[in-house]
Design a protein around this motif. Structure first.
Motif, PDB file in Angstrom:
ATOM      1  N   LEU A 264       6.058  -1.062   9.646  1.00  0.00           N
ATOM      2  CA  LEU A 264       5.969  -1.329   8.133  1.00  0.00           C
ATOM      3  C   LEU A 264       7.431  -1.506   7.526  1.00  0.00           C
ATOM      4  CD1 LEU A 264       4.190  -1.984   5.553  1.00  0.00           C
ATOM      5  CD2 LEU A 264       4.238   0.627   5.015  1.00  0.00           C
ATOM      6  N   ASP A 265       8.450  -0.845   7.957  1.00  0.00           N
ATOM      7  CA  ASP A 265       9.794  -0.956   7.628  1.00  0.00           C
ATOM      8  C   ASP A 265      10.212  -2.290   8.091  1.00  0.00           C
ATOM      9  OD1 ASP A 265      10.014   1.673   6.879  1.00  0.00           O
ATOM     10  OD2 ASP A 265      10.789   2.702   8.418  1.00  0.00           O
ATOM     11  N   LEU A 266       9.765  -2.543   9.466  1.00  0.00           N
ATOM     12  CA  LEU A 266      10.349  -3.780   9.799  1.00  0.00           C
ATOM     13  C   LEU A 266       9.652  -5.103   8.810  1.00  0.00           C
ATOM     14  CD1 LEU A 266      11.775  -5.930  11.831  1.00  0.00           C
ATOM     15  CD2 LEU A 266       9.665  -5.749  13.305  1.00  0.00           C
ATOM     16  N   ILE A 267       8.483  -5.055   8.407  1.00  0.00           N
ATOM     17  CA  ILE A 267       7.574  -5.835   7.848  1.00  0.00           C
ATOM     18  C   ILE A 267       8.529  -5.955   6.479  1.00  0.00           C
ATOM     19  CG2 ILE A 267       5.688  -6.277   6.654  1.00  0.00           C
ATOM     20  CD1 ILE A 267       4.112  -5.268   9.085  1.00  0.00           C
ATOM     21  N   ARG A 268       8.952  -4.876   5.872  1.00  0.00           N
ATOM     22  CA  ARG A 268       9.601  -4.809   4.285  1.00  0.00           C
ATOM     23  C   ARG A 268      10.858  -5.335   4.494  1.00  0.00           C
ATOM     24  NH1 ARG A 268       7.793   1.554   3.275  1.00  0.00           N
ATOM     25  NH2 ARG A 268       5.580   0.887   2.274  1.00  0.00           N
ATOM     26  N   GLY A 269      11.629  -5.217   5.636  1.00  0.00           N
ATOM     27  CA  GLY A 269      12.781  -5.763   5.705  1.00  0.00           C
ATOM     28  C   GLY A 269      12.841  -7.222   5.834  1.00  0.00           C
ATOM     29  N   ARG A 277       8.086 -18.929   4.960  1.00  0.00           N
ATOM     30  CA  ARG A 277       7.123 -18.583   5.774  1.00  0.00           C
ATOM     31  C   ARG A 277       7.382 -17.648   6.960  1.00  0.00           C
ATOM     32  NH1 ARG A 277       5.146 -24.393   8.246  1.00  0.00           N
ATOM     33  NH2 ARG A 277       7.300 -25.180   7.607  1.00  0.00           N
ATOM     34  N   VAL A 278       6.321 -16.901   7.293  1.00  0.00           N
ATOM     35  CA  VAL A 278       6.599 -15.816   8.466  1.00  0.00           C
ATOM     36  C   VAL A 278       5.406 -15.981   9.435  1.00  0.00           C
ATOM     37  CG1 VAL A 278       6.727 -13.314   9.066  1.00  0.00           C
ATOM     38  CG2 VAL A 278       7.663 -14.412   6.869  1.00  0.00           C
ATOM     39  N   VAL A 279       5.912 -15.955  10.854  1.00  0.00           N
ATOM     40  CA  VAL A 279       4.975 -16.000  11.876  1.00  0.00           C
ATOM     41  C   VAL A 279       5.247 -14.811  12.814  1.00  0.00           C
ATOM     42  CG1 VAL A 279       4.342 -17.283  13.953  1.00  0.00           C
ATOM     43  CG2 VAL A 279       4.670 -18.570  11.862  1.00  0.00           C
ATOM     44  N   MET A 280       4.026 -14.009  13.147  1.00  0.00           N
ATOM     45  CA  MET A 280       4.090 -12.616  13.944  1.00  0.00           C
ATOM     46  C   MET A 280       3.022 -12.944  15.163  1.00  0.00           C
ATOM     47  SD  MET A 280       5.104  -9.714  11.356  1.00  0.00           S
ATOM     48  CE  MET A 280       6.494  -9.159  10.673  1.00  0.00           C
ATOM     49  N   LEU A 281       3.144 -12.165  16.262  1.00  0.00           N
ATOM     50  CA  LEU A 281       2.231 -12.101  17.248  1.00  0.00           C
ATOM     51  C   LEU A 281       1.173 -11.213  16.575  1.00  0.00           C
ATOM     52  CD1 LEU A 281       4.147 -12.123  20.474  1.00  0.00           C
ATOM     53  CD2 LEU A 281       3.218 -14.196  19.486  1.00  0.00           C
ATOM     54  N   ASP A 282      -0.164 -11.442  16.990  1.00  0.00           N
ATOM     55  CA  ASP A 282      -1.306 -10.782  16.599  1.00  0.00           C
ATOM     56  C   ASP A 282      -1.255  -9.397  17.329  1.00  0.00           C
ATOM     57  OD1 ASP A 282      -3.536  -9.975  15.279  1.00  0.00           O
ATOM     58  OD2 ASP A 282      -4.791 -10.644  16.969  1.00  0.00           O
ATOM     59  N   GLY A 287      -3.894  -3.817  17.050  1.00  0.00           N
ATOM     60  CA  GLY A 287      -5.374  -3.416  16.374  1.00  0.00           C
ATOM     61  C   GLY A 287      -5.359  -2.797  15.085  1.00  0.00           C
ATOM     62  N   ASN A 288      -4.096  -2.373  14.737  1.00  0.00           N
ATOM     63  CA  ASN A 288      -3.777  -1.590  13.474  1.00  0.00           C
ATOM     64  C   ASN A 288      -4.272  -2.355  12.129  1.00  0.00           C
ATOM     65  OD1 ASN A 288      -3.117  -0.258  11.050  1.00  0.00           O
ATOM     66  ND2 ASN A 288      -1.351   0.660  12.445  1.00  0.00           N
ATOM     67  N   ASP A 289      -5.290  -2.628  11.880  1.00  0.00           N
ATOM     68  CA  ASP A 289      -5.729  -3.477  10.705  1.00  0.00           C
ATOM     69  C   ASP A 289      -5.059  -3.082   9.260  1.00  0.00           C
ATOM     70  OD1 ASP A 289      -7.554  -5.184  12.247  1.00  0.00           O
ATOM     71  OD2 ASP A 289      -9.213  -3.943  11.744  1.00  0.00           O
ATOM     72  N   GLN A 290      -4.788  -1.802   9.131  1.00  0.00           N
ATOM     73  CA  GLN A 290      -4.137  -1.146   8.002  1.00  0.00           C
ATOM     74  C   GLN A 290      -2.802  -1.848   7.931  1.00  0.00           C
ATOM     75  OE1 GLN A 290      -4.191   2.807   7.440  1.00  0.00           O
ATOM     76  NE2 GLN A 290      -2.617   3.030   5.617  1.00  0.00           N
ATOM     77  N   LEU A 291      -2.222  -1.948   8.885  1.00  0.00           N
ATOM     78  CA  LEU A 291      -0.707  -2.523   8.897  1.00  0.00           C
ATOM     79  C   LEU A 291      -0.703  -4.026   8.589  1.00  0.00           C
ATOM     80  CD1 LEU A 291       2.278  -2.042   9.585  1.00  0.00           C
ATOM     81  CD2 LEU A 291       1.956  -2.333  11.885  1.00  0.00           C
TER      82      LEU A 291
END
Length: 310
Positions: A264-269, A277-282, A287-291
């Motif tokens: 979550l810290d990385l995502i906020r950064g 736009r942002v692209v990330m690997l699934d 499998g952390n749906d909350q994250l």
């Protein structure tokens, strides 16, 4: 006034008497790049010798002359940021010629070279005379570098060598990017045999992490760039955030994260960078749906227009 000026500059030719019509003097050095003769002589051995000096061995039979090609480019008026496309790159003479043109004319022309990976061993089997030894030299040269033995690799190696030699006479190395046509880096859904529970379970297991394991981050990066509508020449910067590697594309318009462990810290950064736009690997969410849900909301709150998981 113009006539008087030309006469003063000795730019008008007068004949012996009044029977000759005066004419304007134009020197060849002023028009040599436009006024090409129908025949231009160039010793073919010179280009072979220069290429041999660059490689340290004769690795290509009858390469085109990069000096002559550069002269032709200049005569055509190629300049500025023009792009030259060569679908039969061979030994890479076009790349060499474009860089010579840039050095001579202070231009910023670029080239796109395309070459099939023609097999040198196959060529060796059909070669005769001196061509047989030249082809063997090329095979030995590439084998010593651990590279595939094909014509494409000779072209690519010439570009590498030129960027570290004094033949270009450039103040800095222009650099180049090398791409190979390949299948997608992502596994496609295989519908064959569907209908059975075992087949479905197998496909679902494969798509938990659907990136092919033999692909590098650069492989995935440029496929995403193309699918996102960016050209291959787009500026890409590598950044480190929270110990994680990111790719910033087009001055931050797109941020790509290809890591398999996200926080979550990385995502906020990343959101604080305010990319469009942002692209990330699934697989990064493991499998952390909350994250993943937090990522969607975080990017939305920061005004990110598009967040995609691949």
């Amino acid at each position: 006034d113009t006539m008087k000026k030309l006469i003063q500059e000795n730019r008008v030719h007068f004949g012996a008497d009044e029977t000759t019509v005066p004419c304007r003097k134009v020197y060849l050095k002023e028009t040599e790049t436009q006024s090409l003769t129908s025949i231009k002589f160039q010793d073919g051995r010179a280009a072979s010798k220069r290429l041999q000096t660059l490689f340290g061995a004769k690795v290509f039979t009858n390469p085109k002359d990069e000096v002559l090609i550069s002269t032709l480019f200049q005569a055509m008026g190629i300049s500025g940021e023009d792009i030259i496309l060569d679908f039969f790159a061979g030994s890479g003479s076009t790349y060499h010629a474009v860089q010579k043109l840039n050095a001579k004319c202070s231009s910023s022309c670029r080239s796109i070279l395309v070459q099939l990976p023609e097999s040198l061993p196959d060529m060796l089997a059909a070669a005769a005379g001196s061509a047989k030894q030249v082809t063997q030299n090329a095979i030995d040269y590439l084998s010593a570098l651990g590279r595939p033995t094909n014509v494409f690799e000779i072209c690519a190696e010439r570009a590498r060598l030129l960027n570290h030699s004094d033949q270009l006479s450039l103040s800095s190395s222009p650099g180049f990017r090398l791409f190979r046509l390949n299948e997608s880096n992502f596994r496609s859904w295989d519908s064959s045999g569907s209908g059975t529970v075992a087949a479905l379970e197998n496909q679902l297991a494969l798509h938990v992490d659907h990136v092919k394991h033999d692909r590098t981050a650069n492989d995935i990066l440029y496929e995403i760039l193309l699918k996102a509508g960016f050209p291959l020449t787009t500026r890409v910067e590598e950044k480190i955030m929270s110990g994680t590697r990111l790719f910033s594309v087009a001055d931050g318009a797109l941020v790509i994260c290809l890591e398999h462990e996200l926080s979550l810290d990385l995502i906020r950064g990343i959101a604080d960078l305010k990319p469009e736009r942002v692209v990330m690997l699934d697989s990064g969410f493991a499998g952390n749906d909350q994250l993943k849900a937090n990522a969607v909301q975080t990017f939305k709150n920061k005004g990110v227009e598009s967040f995609r998981v691949v």
